[in-house]
Structure formats: C-alpha cells, structure tokens
Enzyme design. Structure first.
Site, PDB file in Angstrom:
ATOM      1  N   THR A   1      16.403 -23.365  40.301  1.00 57.19           N
ATOM      2  CA  THR A   1      15.832 -22.428  41.279  1.00 57.19           C
ATOM      3  C   THR A   1      15.561 -21.044  40.686  1.00 57.19           C
ATOM      4  OG1 THR A   1      18.079 -21.882  41.986  1.00 57.19           O
ATOM      5  CG2 THR A   1      16.932 -23.598  43.240  1.00 57.19           C
TER       6      THR A   1
ATOM      7  N   LYS B   1      13.030 -27.516  29.488  1.00 53.95           N
ATOM      8  CA  LYS B   1      14.034 -28.276  28.738  1.00 53.95           C
ATOM      9  C   LYS B   1      15.102 -27.358  28.138  1.00 53.95           C
ATOM     10  CE  LYS B   1      10.655 -29.878  26.257  1.00 53.95           C
ATOM     11  NZ  LYS B   1       9.478 -29.457  27.046  1.00 53.95           N
TER      12      LYS B   1
ATOM     13  N   ASP C   1       6.969 -27.867  28.394  1.00 61.61           N
ATOM     14  CA  ASP C   1       7.325 -26.622  29.082  1.00 61.61           C
ATOM     15  C   ASP C   1       7.917 -26.844  30.463  1.00 61.61           C
ATOM     16  OD1 ASP C   1       6.301 -25.339  26.846  1.00 61.61           O
ATOM     17  OD2 ASP C   1       4.292 -25.243  27.710  1.00 61.61           O
TER      18      ASP C   1
ATOM     19  N   LYS D   1      16.187 -24.403  29.023  1.00 62.05           N
ATOM     20  CA  LYS D   1      17.117 -23.894  30.033  1.00 62.05           C
ATOM     21  C   LYS D   1      18.156 -24.949  30.415  1.00 62.05           C
ATOM     22  CE  LYS D   1      18.003 -23.210  34.650  1.00 62.05           C
ATOM     23  NZ  LYS D   1      17.868 -22.690  36.001  1.00 62.05           N
TER      24      LYS D   1
ATOM     25  N   LEU E   1      11.396 -24.771  41.352  1.00 62.32           N
ATOM     26  CA  LEU E   1      11.196 -24.947  42.792  1.00 62.32           C
ATOM     27  C   LEU E   1      10.829 -23.614  43.436  1.00 62.32           C
ATOM     28  CD1 LEU E   1      11.592 -27.122  45.102  1.00 62.32           C
ATOM     29  CD2 LEU E   1      13.741 -25.932  45.570  1.00 62.32           C
TER      30      LEU E   1
ATOM     31  N   THR F   1       2.682 -20.037  21.564  1.00 63.05           N
ATOM     32  CA  THR F   1       1.390 -19.451  21.172  1.00 63.05           C
ATOM     33  C   THR F   1       0.943 -18.335  22.110  1.00 63.05           C
ATOM     34  OG1 THR F   1       0.275 -21.168  22.451  1.00 63.05           O
ATOM     35  CG2 THR F   1       0.569 -21.583  20.097  1.00 63.05           C
ATOM     36  N   GLY F   2       1.623 -18.165  23.245  1.00 61.49           N
ATOM     37  CA  GLY F   2       1.241 -17.120  24.194  1.00 61.49           C
ATOM     38  C   GLY F   2      -0.018 -17.455  24.988  1.00 61.49           C
TER      39      GLY F   2
ATOM     40  N   GLN G   1       8.258 -31.113  23.651  1.00 61.97           N
ATOM     41  CA  GLN G   1       6.992 -31.527  24.284  1.00 61.97           C
ATOM     42  C   GLN G   1       7.294 -32.342  25.558  1.00 61.97           C
ATOM     43  OE1 GLN G   1       7.086 -32.135  20.479  1.00 61.97           O
ATOM     44  NE2 GLN G   1       6.699 -29.973  20.665  1.00 61.97           N
TER      45      GLN G   1
ATOM     46  N   ARG H   1       3.703 -42.230   3.573  1.00 63.05           N
ATOM     47  CA  ARG H   1       4.733 -42.392   2.532  1.00 63.05           C
ATOM     48  C   ARG H   1       4.507 -41.502   1.323  1.00 63.05           C
ATOM     49  NH1 ARG H   1       4.306 -48.830   3.062  1.00 63.05           N
ATOM     50  NH2 ARG H   1       2.158 -48.171   2.903  1.00 63.05           N
TER      51      ARG H   1
ATOM     52  N   GLY I   1       8.597 -24.474  22.155  1.00 57.85           N
ATOM     53  CA  GLY I   1       9.086 -23.143  22.492  1.00 57.85           C
ATOM     54  C   GLY I   1      10.002 -23.305  23.690  1.00 57.85           C
ATOM     55  N   HIS I   2      11.303 -23.192  23.476  1.00 60.44           N
ATOM     56  CA  HIS I   2      12.277 -23.432  24.542  1.00 60.44           C
ATOM     57  C   HIS I   2      12.954 -22.116  24.920  1.00 60.44           C
ATOM     58  CE1 HIS I   2      12.606 -27.978  23.324  1.00 60.44           C
ATOM     59  NE2 HIS I   2      11.390 -27.592  23.622  1.00 60.44           N
TER      60      HIS I   2
HETATM   61  P1  GDP Z   1      10.554 -25.885  27.621  1.00 59.81           P
HETATM   62  O1  GDP Z   1       9.560 -25.867  26.527  1.00 59.81           O
HETATM   63  O2  GDP Z   1      10.572 -27.181  28.369  1.00 59.81           O
HETATM   64  O3  GDP Z   1      11.939 -25.476  27.173  1.00 59.81           O
HETATM   65  O4  GDP Z   1      10.082 -24.794  28.677  1.00 59.81           O
HETATM   66  P2  GDP Z   1       9.558 -23.299  28.341  1.00 59.81           P
HETATM   67  O5  GDP Z   1      10.731 -22.463  27.990  1.00 59.81           O
HETATM   68  O6  GDP Z   1       8.419 -23.331  27.388  1.00 59.81           O
HETATM   69  O7  GDP Z   1       8.912 -22.898  29.736  1.00 59.81           O
HETATM   70  C1  GDP Z   1       9.665 -22.863  30.893  1.00 59.81           C
HETATM   71  C2  GDP Z   1       9.581 -21.451  31.489  1.00 59.81           C
HETATM   72  O8  GDP Z   1      10.022 -21.475  32.830  1.00 59.81           O
HETATM   73  C3  GDP Z   1      10.458 -20.451  30.774  1.00 59.81           C
HETATM   74  O9  GDP Z   1       9.852 -19.198  30.835  1.00 59.81           O
HETATM   75  C4  GDP Z   1      11.742 -20.461  31.610  1.00 59.81           C
HETATM   76  O10 GDP Z   1      12.462 -19.243  31.536  1.00 59.81           O
HETATM   77  C5  GDP Z   1      11.176 -20.665  32.992  1.00 59.81           C
HETATM   78  N1  GDP Z   1      12.026 -21.398  33.941  1.00 59.81           N
HETATM   79  C6  GDP Z   1      12.813 -22.490  33.719  1.00 59.81           C
HETATM   80  N2  GDP Z   1      13.339 -22.941  34.875  1.00 59.81           N
HETATM   81  C7  GDP Z   1      12.886 -22.131  35.850  1.00 59.81           C
HETATM   82  C8  GDP Z   1      13.053 -22.099  37.276  1.00 59.81           C
HETATM   83  O11 GDP Z   1      13.719 -22.925  37.892  1.00 59.81           O
HETATM   84  N3  GDP Z   1      12.384 -21.110  37.945  1.00 59.81           N
HETATM   85  C9  GDP Z   1      11.618 -20.186  37.329  1.00 59.81           C
HETATM   86  N4  GDP Z   1      11.008 -19.271  38.065  1.00 59.81           N
HETATM   87  N5  GDP Z   1      11.436 -20.183  35.986  1.00 59.81           N
HETATM   88  C10 GDP Z   1      12.055 -21.155  35.259  1.00 59.81           C
HETATM   89  P1  IMO Z   2       7.684 -27.636  24.336  1.00 62.59           P
HETATM   90  O1  IMO Z   2       8.783 -28.346  23.562  1.00 62.59           O
HETATM   91  C1  IMO Z   2       3.520 -27.603  25.578  1.00 62.59           C
HETATM   92  C2  IMO Z   2       0.615 -29.316  22.806  1.00 62.59           C
HETATM   93  C3  IMO Z   2      -0.399 -28.382  22.200  1.00 62.59           C
HETATM   94  C4  IMO Z   2      -1.585 -29.322  22.066  1.00 62.59           C
HETATM   95  C5  IMO Z   2      -0.913 -30.638  21.668  1.00 62.59           C
HETATM   96  C6  IMO Z   2      -0.911 -30.930  20.177  1.00 62.59           C
HETATM   97  O2  IMO Z   2       7.833 -26.161  24.409  1.00 62.59           O
HETATM   98  O3  IMO Z   2       7.492 -28.300  25.670  1.00 62.59           O
HETATM   99  P2  IMO Z   2       0.524 -29.959  18.170  1.00 62.59           P
HETATM  100  O4  IMO Z   2       0.640 -28.554  17.626  1.00 62.59           O
HETATM  101  O5  IMO Z   2       1.826 -30.531  18.623  1.00 62.59           O
HETATM  102  O6  IMO Z   2      -0.225 -30.884  17.241  1.00 62.59           O
HETATM  103  O7  IMO Z   2      -0.430 -29.795  19.472  1.00 62.59           O
HETATM  104  O8  IMO Z   2       0.423 -30.555  22.132  1.00 62.59           O
HETATM  105  N1  IMO Z   2       2.022 -28.915  22.610  1.00 62.59           N
HETATM  106  C7  IMO Z   2       2.801 -28.407  23.571  1.00 62.59           C
HETATM  107  N2  IMO Z   2       2.505 -28.072  24.850  1.00 62.59           N
HETATM  108  N3  IMO Z   2       4.797 -27.468  25.127  1.00 62.59           N
HETATM  109  C8  IMO Z   2       5.111 -27.839  23.866  1.00 62.59           C
HETATM  110  O9  IMO Z   2       6.383 -27.889  23.419  1.00 62.59           O
HETATM  111  C9  IMO Z   2       4.085 -28.289  23.005  1.00 62.59           C
HETATM  112  N4  IMO Z   2       4.029 -28.692  21.721  1.00 62.59           N
HETATM  113  C10 IMO Z   2       2.770 -29.084  21.494  1.00 62.59           C
HETATM  114  O10 IMO Z   2      -0.685 -27.303  23.065  1.00 62.59           O
HETATM  115  O11 IMO Z   2      -2.188 -29.513  23.306  1.00 62.59           O
HETATM  116 MG    MG Z   3       7.954 -24.727  25.843  1.00 65.77          MG
END
Ligand code: GDP
Ligand code: IMO
Ligand code: MG
Length: 437
Positions: free
Chosen positions: A418, A20, A17, A22, A336, A305-306, A228, A147, A44-45
């Site tokens: 930012t 990535k 999270d 973005k 930042l 997952t929220g 991840q 396998r 979840g991207h």
């Molecule tokens: P990912 O899994 O690495 O793609 O990241 P996620 O999308 O799960 O979580 C990143 C969250 O931070 C998302 O809600 C983005 O919209 C938000 N986000 C990304 N870059 C920035 C930033 O520079 N500032 C703020 N405030 N939010 C950001």
């Molecule tokens: P993105 O790509 C954050 C975490 C789960 C758990 C562990 C194992 O959005 O960054 P799994 O279902 O993969 O066997 O769970 O990994 N996890 C993540 N945490 N961002 C993710 O993906 C994740 N994918 C899995 O919360 O701790």
């Molecule tokens: Mg994510």
C-alpha cells in the site's frame, strides 16, 4: 528459521517493475540469504526504508538487512564495472557489501563489446527497436549460448583470459567494423580492464552453487530474487520484445544450481495496474487521462534508464497465464494506493478480436496487435489506502477489487503493498511461515 526452512522465489508477473525490490527487502526479514538467478544490471530494484531510497541493479535486494548473505547465481550476466560502482556506492553509504556478496564463477561477463553491439543493433533496428536498456544483456547471453563467452572465473587467470579473449574480440570487432561500420575496441585496453576487474572481485568470485547447497544443509532459508517480468521472458514473453533470459520460475533452479524440488513457494508480484518500459505489445495500454493519472500517481519512470513507463489497466488474461507458467503459490499486489483516486477501475478479463470473438493467447506480434481487451469495470474506493497494514482497514471496494483478481487467476493475494516504504504492507500470509495470519 532453521527448523522450518523454506526457499521462496519472488518474481514479476508482468513486464517488470512490479515492486520486486521492495518485497524482497521486506521478506528478507525471514530469510538467511538472497540469490539473483537471471538478468543483469538492466534491472532496477527500488528500496525505500524510512524515506531513504536505494536503487539496486545487480546486488541482491537483501543487502540492506545486516547479516543476510547476498549471492549472484550462474544465470546472471555481470558487467563488472557497474557491479564495482554499485558496491562502492553502497559502502560509501555505510552498508557492508564486500564481505557478504558471493558471485558465481560460472556467471557470464558482460564485456564492453556487448554494450557496443547492443547499442549499434538497436540503432540499426530503427523504428523496430526493442527499446533495450543498452546494457549489453542480449549480446552477453548470446555469447554464453554460443559457447564463446567469458565467465567470471576466467577473469582470475591471466593466461586463460588472454587466450579466450583474443578470438572473441576478433569476432566481435569484425562485426563492429564491417557490418556496423563503427570503430573496433582495443584488445590491450579491454584485456587490462578485465584483469583489473578480476583482481577487484577475486574474493567474491566463488562456486555459488556449492555455497547454496551448504546453506541448505545448514537449514537456512533462501530467497530467490527475480528480475524483469514474465512477459519479458525469452520463451514465454512478447517475443521479440523481451529480454534475453528466462525470467520465470523454472530458471530459479537452472540459474543457481538448486533443484526444482528445493523450491517451496513462488510469490508472483503484480501491480494493481500495468506498466511497460520499451517497445512491444501492451493490450491494456491507456493514452488518456487515466493513463496519465496512473503515471503521475505511480511515479512511473524507469529505475535504470529514467524512461517514462507506459501505463494501462491490469490485464488478468496475461496475469492468469503468468500464474500458470510460474506455478505461482500466492500473489503480491503492489501499488494498490495508486488507484485511490479513481472513480472506476477496469480489469481486462478476455482478449477478443475485431469481430468480438474470443482469441487464443497471442503467440506472435501480429496476434498481439489484433487483441482487443474486454473489460469489466469496478467502482473505485476514492479514499486513502496508502500505508494501510491490516486487511480489515481496507475499503470494501478495494477488497472486492482484490477478490476479483483472486477469483479470476485462481491464486490467493497473500501480500498487498500500500506504499513504497518497507512498512507499507498487508501481509495476509508470509511465504516463509507455514501458517496464515
Ligand atoms: P522492481 O524492478 O520490480 O523492483 O520495481 P521498481 O523498483 O523498478 O519499481 C517499483 C516502483 O514502485 C518503485 O519506485 C517503488 O518504490 C514503488 N513502489 C513499490 N510498491 C509500491 C506501493 O505499494 N505503492 C506505491 N505508491 N509505490 C510502490
Ligand atoms: P526490473 O528487474 C522493466 C526491458 C527493456 C526492453 C526489454 C529488453 O527492474 O523489473 P534488455 O536491456 O533486457 O535487453 O531490454 O526489456 N527491461 C525491463 N523493463 N524492468 C526491468 O527490470 C527491465 N529489464 C529489461 O526496457 O523493453
Ligand atoms: Mg525495476
């Protein structure tokens, strides 16, 4: 683009999270194709374009750039029902997906029994649960290594599918019934479902490795999208509180069929602080008002997952480790702006034990538990950086914060994010170009 083609890996250096999605969306302006190389729909991207939010799980984050090809490599585990639903939703929103998406024949299939097993196991672990996303990721990778797994190509051949599915279902149903005392899954239903998935995706399933080689031969630029983060890596992460794939740069080659020498640049993404979803070690975790302020300002809830994300200060010890493991060329520091409200900002620069003695990098859960972070404190900037797009517009204290990260990790901060929108970035060096701005 054809003369100066580059292949760039974008990955997370923390526990996921990092932003990535973005950054991949931003950089695909300069790429011809985006490839996922590991993980599954546990990812979840989030992409925000003109205020409109899209969350992607399996479809690569280049899909909102018309003309960019999107590929899912052999290293990714695929749950076809979720993939089809994701495609349907994107197409309903007016995005062309079906024609631009290529899925590896060799990618393992996540089957209904994997999802069931993931959930039953987590329940059985009780207080020791990993906090998985419950998507069947671990069991699907286990079948690959054992396998006995089905691969996407197997969904296209009814006879072969039946032959492969029967023993694997017998095996898992035995465990489900006799070890977990739960209801077995029905073979005929599962078989029919798998055939339907194959029929729905047959035009997308292909030899992705060959397609990537062709793109390379044509001088195209590729972006490899990690899921991840490095501390969730099956080998290098906080085992066993990890995911079941290698999330680090080496797998960008294995998970696609590109050679390691084809990959030119590794962009390591880190938040300006740290978050983690699920259980496991997190030395800089905060349980105070600062932690709550990070969660609130960063809107830290899991995109898949929220679940609320645990929050803490940036851990430079772990980041430095991730920089080495991934061979990071440059860093991207996201969120930042979340720190805009803080009086003081801490950075963990060393792990010490109870006696205050420096510790080696932890290699077990008990060693992780023994870590006491040693911090340095920097003054905050208490002014808005949200939306800033030029380095010279940053407050001095924010520049010092970034320089401290660069100095400690030995890696330059090439991009600063930012805000969540596609446009809210300071690009000091674009990984796809050979010169800095
Ligand atoms: P990912 O899994 O690495 O793609 O990241 P996620 O999308 O799960 O979580 C990143 C969250 O931070 C998302 O809600 C983005 O919209 C938000 N986000 C990304 N870059 C920035 C930033 O520079 N500032 C703020 N405030 N939010 C950001
Ligand atoms: P993105 O790509 C954050 C975490 C789960 C758990 C562990 C194992 O959005 O960054 P799994 O279902 O993969 O066997 O769970 O990994 N996890 C993540 N945490 N961002 C993710 O993906 C994740 N994918 C899995 O919360 O701790
Ligand atoms: Mg994510």
């Amino acid at each position: 683009m054809t003369t100066n083609a580059k292949n760039v890996i974008v990955l997370g250096t923390q526990w996921g999270d990092e932003g990535k999605g973005k950054i991949v969306d931003l950089l695909t302006e300069s790429a011809d194709a985006v490839v996922r190389f590991q993980g599954g729909h546990n990812a979840g991207h989030t992409l925000i374009i003109n205020g409109e939010k899209t969350v992607l799980h399996l479809v690569p984050s280049g899909i909102l750039r018309p003309g960019v090809q999107c590929l899912v490599g052999n290293g990714v585990v695929i749950e076809p029902a979720s993939l089809l639903e994701e495609i349907r939703k994107l197409e309903a929103a007016g995005v062309t997906v079906a024609d631009r998406l290529r899925i590896s024949r060799a990618a393992p299939v996540i089957m209904p029994y994997h999802i069931r097993l993931d959930q039953l196991r987590e329940k059985a672990r009780g207080g020791e649960a990993i906090g998985t996303t419950g998507r069947g990721i671990g069991p699907a990778y286990e079948d690959k290594v054992a396998r006995r797994g089905l691969r996407m190509g197997d969904l296209l051949d009814a006879r072969r599918l039946k032959k492969l599915l029967k023993p694997v279902m017998d095996y898992h149903n035995f465990v489900i019934q006799h070890y977990f005392h739960d209801q077995p899954l029905d073979f005929d239903n599962t078989y029919q479902q798998a055939l339907d998935w194959g029929a729905a995706l047959k035009n997308n399933i292909t030899d992705v490795t060959s397609e990537l080689h062709q793109l390379q031969n044509a001088g195209k630029s590729l972006l490899l999208e990690g899921a991840q983060g490095s501390l969730l890596d099956i080998d290098h992460g906080t085992y066993p509180y990890v995911t079941s794939s290698n999330t680090t740069a080496g797998n960008a080659a294995t998970g696609t069929g590109l050679g390691p020498t084809d990959l030119d640049y590794v962009l390591g993404i880190t938040k300006a602080y740290t978050t983690r979803v699920g259980s496991g070690p997190f030395p800089t975790e905060l349980f105070d008002d600062n932690g709550r302020l990070l969660a609130e300002r960063g809107v830290e809830f899991g995109a898949t997952t929220g679940r609320p994300r645990r929050c803490g200060w940036l851990d430079l010890v772990a980041l430095k480790r991730a920089v080495r493991i991934n061979g990071v060329t440059g860093l991207c520091i996201t969120k930042l702006d979340v720190l805009d409200a803080f009086e003081d900002i801490k950075l963990c620069i060393e792990y010490v034990d109870d006696a205050g003695q420096p510790m080696a990098f932890p290699m077990s859960t008990s060693a992780w538990k023994a870590v006491k972070p040693r911090y340095i404190s920097l003054p905050g900037w208490k002014t808005q950086t949200r939306g800033i797009t030029h380095w010279h517009d940053l407050p001095e204290n924010a520049k010092t914060f970034i320089h401290t990260i660069e100095k400690y990790t030995g890696s330059p901060a090439h991009i600063i994010s930012t805000g969540p929108d596609r446009t809210e970035n300071i690009i000091r060096h674009n990984p796809f170009s050979s010169h800095s701005t």
